[in-house]
Design an enzyme around this catalytic site. Structure first.
Site, short mmCIF file in Angstrom:
data_model
loop_
_atom_site.label_atom_id
_atom_site.label_comp_id
_atom_site.label_asym_id
_atom_site.label_seq_id
_atom_site.Cartn_x
_atom_site.Cartn_y
_atom_site.Cartn_z
N ARG A 264 18.58 117.15 -6.39
CA ARG A 264 18.32 117.98 -7.57
C ARG A 264 16.86 117.88 -7.98
NH1 ARG A 264 23.80 116.74 -11.18
NH2 ARG A 264 25.23 117.23 -9.47
N ARG A 279 18.26 108.98 -13.16
CA ARG A 279 18.00 110.38 -12.85
C ARG A 279 17.06 110.49 -11.65
NH1 ARG A 279 19.37 114.50 -16.04
NH2 ARG A 279 19.73 113.04 -17.74
N GLU A 351 26.92 109.05 -18.84
CA GLU A 351 27.78 109.83 -17.96
C GLU A 351 27.75 109.29 -16.53
OE1 GLU A 351 26.75 113.99 -17.77
OE2 GLU A 351 27.72 114.18 -15.81
N SER A 354 31.88 113.67 -14.13
CA SER A 354 32.13 114.88 -14.89
C SER A 354 33.22 115.63 -14.16
CB SER A 354 30.84 115.70 -14.98
OG SER A 354 30.99 116.74 -15.90
N ARG A 393 24.70 105.64 -10.15
CA ARG A 393 24.93 105.19 -11.53
C ARG A 393 25.96 104.07 -11.58
NH1 ARG A 393 24.34 110.53 -15.50
NH2 ARG A 393 22.19 110.96 -14.87
#
Length: 429
Positions: A264, A279, A351, A354, A393
């Site tokens: 990403r 991130r 998070e 999801s 994560r």
RNA sequence: GGAGAGAUGACCGAGCGGUUUAAGGUGCACGCCUGGAAAGCGUGUGUACUCCAAAAGGGUACCGAGGGUUCGAAUCCCUCUCUCUCCGCCA
């Protein structure tokens, strides 16, 4: 993509649902284009019908050796006129598609109303309803733990690639691999998922199918000389396995699990989470995808989310489940649960998974359908996806939750078989 | 990367400018026949959009994708994609 018929039949309800996402969507253009398109289509098709009839007649008369010049003369005007109409129609159709393709999914009726993440609804916490207690020593963020252990090398990431890339070394690399293996084994072995190893590069059609294109192209890494993009999530290649398919009802639901790296650009995230692994431009994720009958997708989301929660429970990581509010919902989703893991180093929940039901939104873009046993009718499928779970994560959460006062990190029981029996990671020196 | 062959409905397979509204077969569904089945016979058999208040019934598009030629294209021309075979290169 939204159902054009639904928009036509129930415009107010659709606008109201869209507005619940927190901004106004003007559907005037859709109404106008749709009406104009239909009128033009009727006109075009009538003319085509006439052309076909006369052409057939010409063929028949010619076969009998009769004169056809009168009919031919009549048809000469037909051609250009038809071409003009067809062109207008094609333009109008692609305009309509372009507008529709940028509209997000309608939030489900059960989604809490709200503006942004502040309004998300906490459903439950695990292992209990308390926020995890602070330890007796000062708990460090994972980047410090990882650097002391010599397993996270941020400088090397910058050296070989750039910002937001990290090199895992030794036990860090092993831990990453162990987590992937553990999650895949859990979902394929105990939860009944079929393991998939998909391509990491996909074409535009796939990205349109799951909703990343055309609206979110700036989030994707693109191959320079080929019409391919690096996947931002395994959801793209795995969900697209059913693109263009008509699946027999009795084969459903399909449940897939896939490990992939994800890529990403994090275009809008400048300055956010610049330290550590939270991130990154590249990270590993184990993804769960369900393909279901329409009436099943609600229950499927609950089950999929529980399957993802199982990973955190087995790893003994405290977390909470949150129902996203209408304003925080992703583009393709009609209902989403986030799992947020407790990060003591930062003193907050972050998070880590999801899980979304997209209803028929992606299926319509993909033309993915099922055939009913009774009546042989064809309907759109429902698709769901969820992280099961984000590997990078998880690594962060392990380091921060299992850190000891001396800087060592204990490996939870469930992971030890995948770590060659290693039970604790100790600082170097 | 080079050379060649190909892509037709659930599947096989014909068609190569107008008697094809895609032949024929297989499969599938229903019916007849049968004590039951097989065989046999008959009928049907895609998707999308659209017309009609709805149903019934029409219309249009779809023969890998996109353009073009033509009154008319599965059929002719161009571009692209994919598959297969052989050669080269390669983890």
């Amino acid at each position: 993509m939204l159902d054009l018929k639904k928009i036509r039949d129930n415009p107010q309800w659709v606008e109201e649902r869209l507005a619940s996402r927190g901004r106004a969507y003007n559907l005037q253009k859709v109404y106008q284009l749709e009406a104009a398109k239909r009128a033009l289509q009727t006109e075009t098709e009538n003319l085509q019908a006439r052309r076909n009839a006369i052409s057939r007649q010409i063929g028949q008369l010619k076969g009998k050796g009769q004169d056809v010049s009168a009919l031919m003369a009549e048809m000469v005007q037909c051609g250009p006129q038809l071409q003009e109409l067809q062109q207008q129609l094609a333009t109008m159709e692609s305009e309509l598609l372009a507008v529709l393709a940028e509209l997000p999914n309608l939030p489900d009726e059960t989604v809490p109303l709200g503006r942004d993440e502040q309004d998300n609804l906490e459903i439950c916490r695990w292992p209990d309803e308390q926020q995890p207690a602070r330890k007796a020593f000062e708990e460090l963020p994972h980047w410090e733990i990882g650097q002391r252990l010599g397993i996270l090398d941020f400088d090397a990431g910058i050296l070989v690639a750039g910002a937001r890339f990290t090199v895992l070394r030794g036990a860090g690399a092993r831990l990453n691999r162990a987590l992937i293996q553990f999650m895949l084994d859990l979902h394929s072995g105990e939860h009944g998922y079929t393991e998939i190893m998909p391509p990491f590069l996909v074409n535009r059609e796939s990205l349109f199918g799951t909703g990343q294109l055309p609206k979110f192209e700036e989030e994707l890494f693109a191959a320079r000389d080929d019409a391919l993009f690096l996947i931002p999530t395994a959801e793209v290649p795995v969900t697209n396995l059913v693109r263009g398919e008509i699946i027999e009802e009795e084969r459903l639901p399909l449940k897939f699990v896939a490990w992939t790296s994800c890529f990403r650009r994090e275009a809008g995230a400048a300055g956010r989470d610049t330290r550590g692994l939270i991130r990154q431009h590249q990270f590993d994720k184990v993804e769960l995808v369900w393909i279901t009958r329409p009436e099943e997708s609600g229950a499927a989301l609950e089950q999929l989310t529980r399957d993802a929660e199982q990973v955190l429970q087995r790893l003994e990581l405290p977390y909470r489940r949150v129902a996203l509010c209408t304003g925080d919902l992703g583009f393709a989703s009609c209902k989403t649960y986030d799992l947020e893991v407790w990060l003591p180093g930062q003193g907050c929940y972050r998070e880590i998974s999801s899980c979304s039901n997209t209803g028929d939104f992606q299926a319509r873009r993909m033309q993915a359908r099922l055939r009913r046993k009774e009546g042989r009718k064809v309907e759109l499928l429902h698709t769901l996806n969820g992280s099961g779970i984000a590997v990078g994560r998880t690594l962060v959460a392990l380091l921060e939750n299992f850190q000891q006062a001396d800087g060592s990190v204990v490996i939870p029981d469930a992971l030890r078989p995948y770590m060659g029996g290693v039970e604790i990671l100790r600082p170097q020196e």
